[in-house]
Design a protein around this motif. Structure first.
Motif, mmCIF file in Angstrom:
data_model
loop_
_atom_site.group_PDB
_atom_site.id
_atom_site.type_symbol
_atom_site.label_atom_id
_atom_site.label_comp_id
_atom_site.label_asym_id
_atom_site.label_seq_id
_atom_site.Cartn_x
_atom_site.Cartn_y
_atom_site.Cartn_z
ATOM 1 N N PHE A 48 0.810 -1.210 0.000
ATOM 2 C CA PHE A 48 0.000 0.000 0.000
ATOM 3 C C PHE A 48 0.848 1.266 0.000
ATOM 4 N N TRP A 49 2.024 1.210 0.643
ATOM 5 C CA TRP A 49 2.769 2.463 0.849
ATOM 6 C C TRP A 49 4.240 2.411 0.446
ATOM 7 N N LYS A 50 4.858 1.254 0.361
ATOM 8 C CA LYS A 50 6.290 1.192 0.077
ATOM 9 C C LYS A 50 6.536 1.357 -1.408
ATOM 10 N N VAL A 57 12.871 8.576 -0.059
ATOM 11 C CA VAL A 57 12.486 8.475 -1.468
ATOM 12 C C VAL A 57 11.127 7.805 -1.598
ATOM 13 N N SER A 58 10.918 6.754 -0.821
ATOM 14 C CA SER A 58 9.631 6.057 -0.847
ATOM 15 C C SER A 58 8.505 6.977 -0.388
ATOM 16 N N ALA A 59 8.752 7.741 0.674
ATOM 17 C CA ALA A 59 7.717 8.644 1.191
ATOM 18 C C ALA A 59 7.381 9.733 0.184
ATOM 19 N N GLU A 60 8.397 10.287 -0.485
ATOM 20 C CA GLU A 60 8.135 11.342 -1.467
ATOM 21 C C GLU A 60 7.326 10.815 -2.649
ATOM 22 N N LYS A 61 7.672 9.635 -3.126
ATOM 23 C CA LYS A 61 6.922 9.052 -4.249
ATOM 24 C C LYS A 61 5.466 8.813 -3.864
ATOM 25 N N LEU A 62 5.257 8.350 -2.647
ATOM 26 C CA LEU A 62 3.893 8.094 -2.192
ATOM 27 C C LEU A 62 3.097 9.392 -2.079
ATOM 28 N N LEU A 63 3.729 10.449 -1.529
ATOM 29 C CA LEU A 63 3.025 11.727 -1.370
ATOM 30 C C LEU A 63 2.651 12.332 -2.719
ATOM 31 N N ARG A 64 3.509 12.167 -3.706
ATOM 32 C CA ARG A 64 3.220 12.749 -5.018
ATOM 33 C C ARG A 64 2.069 12.043 -5.723
ATOM 34 N N GLU A 65 1.684 10.879 -5.248
ATOM 35 C CA GLU A 65 0.510 10.202 -5.790
ATOM 36 C C GLU A 65 -0.783 10.824 -5.297
ATOM 37 N N VAL A 82 22.284 17.303 4.403
ATOM 38 C CA VAL A 82 21.044 17.147 5.157
ATOM 39 C C VAL A 82 19.996 16.489 4.278
ATOM 40 N N GLU A 83 19.277 15.512 4.834
ATOM 41 C CA GLU A 83 18.166 14.864 4.142
ATOM 42 C C GLU A 83 16.864 15.443 4.671
ATOM 43 N N ILE A 84 15.999 15.868 3.769
ATOM 44 C CA ILE A 84 14.772 16.536 4.193
ATOM 45 C C ILE A 84 13.642 16.215 3.224
ATOM 46 N N LEU A 85 12.456 16.093 3.767
ATOM 47 C CA LEU A 85 11.235 15.937 2.980
ATOM 48 C C LEU A 85 10.137 16.701 3.705
ATOM 49 N N CYS A 86 9.551 17.690 3.045
ATOM 50 C CA CYS A 86 8.495 18.468 3.694
ATOM 51 C C CYS A 86 7.320 18.636 2.739
ATOM 52 N N TRP A 87 6.133 18.684 3.308
ATOM 53 C CA TRP A 87 4.922 18.787 2.503
ATOM 54 C C TRP A 87 3.846 19.535 3.282
ATOM 55 N N GLY A 88 2.923 20.112 2.556
ATOM 56 C CA GLY A 88 1.831 20.869 3.149
ATOM 57 C C GLY A 88 0.499 20.195 2.925
ATOM 58 N N MET A 89 -0.403 20.429 3.873
ATOM 59 C CA MET A 89 -1.752 19.866 3.780
ATOM 60 C C MET A 89 -2.608 20.844 2.974
ATOM 61 N N CYS A 135 7.445 17.986 8.210
ATOM 62 C CA CYS A 135 8.817 17.928 7.706
ATOM 63 C C CYS A 135 9.522 16.733 8.320
ATOM 64 N N LEU A 136 10.049 15.857 7.469
ATOM 65 C CA LEU A 136 10.918 14.765 7.897
ATOM 66 C C LEU A 136 12.361 15.217 7.683
ATOM 67 N N LEU A 137 13.160 15.132 8.740
ATOM 68 C CA LEU A 137 14.504 15.687 8.692
ATOM 69 C C LEU A 137 15.505 14.697 9.270
ATOM 70 N N SER A 138 16.644 14.574 8.610
ATOM 71 C CA SER A 138 17.738 13.742 9.095
ATOM 72 C C SER A 138 19.024 14.552 9.046
ATOM 73 N N THR A 139 19.589 14.834 10.216
ATOM 74 C CA THR A 139 20.837 15.601 10.315
ATOM 75 C C THR A 139 21.925 14.811 11.028
ATOM 76 N N THR A 140 21.726 13.513 11.221
ATOM 77 C CA THR A 140 22.675 12.720 11.996
ATOM 78 C C THR A 140 24.040 12.637 11.336
ATOM 79 N N SER A 141 24.068 12.599 10.004
ATOM 80 C CA SER A 141 25.343 12.492 9.297
ATOM 81 C C SER A 141 25.833 13.832 8.764
#
Length: 437
Positions: A48-50, A57-65, A82-89, A135-141
């Motif tokens: 359903f979602w992967k 990348v998977s989350a962005e593809k799903l949101l664009r649907e 920095v890895e980031i994915l943000c979207w608006g409702m 916003c999904l954010l990854s700054t660990t690396s």
């Protein structure tokens, strides 16, 4: 598992929780374990979602649907590491854009194995919270300086520009990264730190017995409020790592008078007083002063005589602590420092005073006459003088250093009190975000 059990999992997967599915399956298949049911359910629902092995990348593809429901933002100015994915409702934000007066920003951490940070911006409308953006954010690396501030600033700027969101108040916890981002994007909005987070942070610190606290700039404090004494200073070394919400940007500027630099940092320079001129006799020969014999052995003009009781047997030193024997440690009989960072009987007074200053109990605001001074500056003066007097009266300079540097000084006072703004916000906490999580 049996084919019948797998078929039942596929039938219930879209509308039933894994625990309920396990109960249904085990009614007819007793040998099937809960783990087997969960693995089968996960295999079914992943379809359903992967969309990709990479989570973002998977989350962005799903949101664009679902473009009719959400807008996937493309933030600018993000550090390369920095890895980031943000979207608006889209549906919610487009309808509320002209009605948003207050927004709250909060984050939840360690959302998955990659330790992604998930941020949400909620709007208050009609006493309810509505999600505007995530916003999904990854700054660990990432090693770029200011990585979180830059990323969150870009995220909130996308929200502002996409839906024309211009709130009057922004509510946040005491995280300076989030505060800086909100101040950068909505320059005219008043940042308000959630009172629950203020109460929680202060309560934990004053119950901590550690004396060393935030570095205290007494000259800056005295310059702003002359009733703050220059000699009311902490008696322990400051902890440079102790700042509520992180080290502030304005801390890099040193308001204290710097020491004059030396030409060679490896050389020590001593300044000696000029010796007075020596006395000479009638023939011009310098006089040499020699001490009397008695002065060499005794401090007084006359040698000290033994007492009648002691008879020179050393009884005059009977009040001194004897030197320890070989291998023993000398005992310290002097009074130890029994001071506390904040005595227990003072803790409730500190929290109660801050509640009054924040507007929670006293309604200290220029729009509400009768309780306090009628202007923001006068309310600030009144509150700071009360906090300082409480610490000074109870001889708690470390407590005052903590309160001043983290809560009462310039640029901190206006973050958690309401009197510094002409209007009164409806929200006191970020509970609309906490309940959303």
């Amino acid at each position: 598992m049996a084919d019948e059990a797998n078929a039942l999992v596929r039938e219930l997967a879209s509308h039933t929780s894994p625990s309920d599915i396990a109960k249904r399956v085990r009614e007819d298949h007793l040998k099937v374990s809960n783990a087997q049911v969960y693995n089968a359910w996960r295999t079914v629902v992943e379809a359903f979602w992967k969309r990709d092995q990479n989570q973002l990348v998977s989350a962005e593809k799903l949101l664009r649907e679902y473009e009719e429901v959400v807008d996937v933002f493309t933030p600018t100015g993000i550090p390369a590491d920095v890895e980031i994915l943000c979207w608006g409702m889209k549906i919610i934000a487009s309808r509320l854009q002209t009605h948003v007066i207050e927004v709250a920003m909060d984050a939840t951490y360690n959302t998955n194995a990659r330790q992604l940070e998930l941020y949400a911006v909620m709007a208050e409308y009609d006493n309810a919270g509505f999600p505007l953006a995530y916003c999904l954010l990854s700054t660990t690396s990432a090693i770029s300086p200011g990585k979180r501030k830059k990323s969150l600033t870009a995220f909130t700027a996308c929200l502002r520009d996409a839906y024309n969101i211009h709130p009057e108040f922004t509510h946040v916890d005491k995280d300076l990264g989030e505060i800086t981002a909100l101040q950068s994007v909505w320059k005219d909005a008043k940042v308000s730190i959630c009172w629950w987070h203020v109460d929680d942070a202060v309560g934990k610190r004053i119950r901590n017995s550690k004396l060393s606290t935030t570095p205290y700039k007494v000259k800056r404090a005295h310059h702003n409020f002359t009733f703050i004494a220059l000699d009311f200073l902490p008696r322990v070394r400051a902890d440079k790592a102790e700042y509520e919400g992180g080290k502030p940007d304005d801390e890099v500027s040193n308001d204290e008078e710097p020491l004059p630099p030396t030409q060679n940092p490896l050389r020590l320079i001593f300044k000696l007083k000029k010796a007075p001129p020596r006395k000479v006799d009638a023939n011009g020969i310098p006089l040499l002063h020699l001490p009397r014999v008695d002065d060499i052995f005794y401090d007084n003009d006359e040698p000290e005589q033994p007492s009648e009781e002691g008879e020179g047997d050393g009884s005059e030193a009977s009040d001194l602590e004897p030197w320890p024997a070989m291998g023993e440690k000398r005992k310290h009989t002097g009074n130890t420092d029994s001071r506390h960072f904040c005595p227990e009987e003072l803790q409730s007074k500190v929290l109660s005073l801050m509640q009054q200053h924040s507007f929670r109990e006293s309604f200290a605001h220029p729009l509400i006459p009768g309780f306090s001074a009628p202007t923001p500056d006068a309310i600030c003066y009144w509150a700071i003088k009360q906090a300082y007097a409480l610490c000074h009266k109870n001889d708690s300079p470390e407590l005052w250093a903590y309160l001043w540097e983290n809560w009462y000084r310039t640029k901190r006072w206006e973050l958690w009190t309401r009197s510094s703004h002409s209007s009164i916000p409806r929200l006191r906490t970020t509970m609309i975000s906490e309940s959303h999580w």
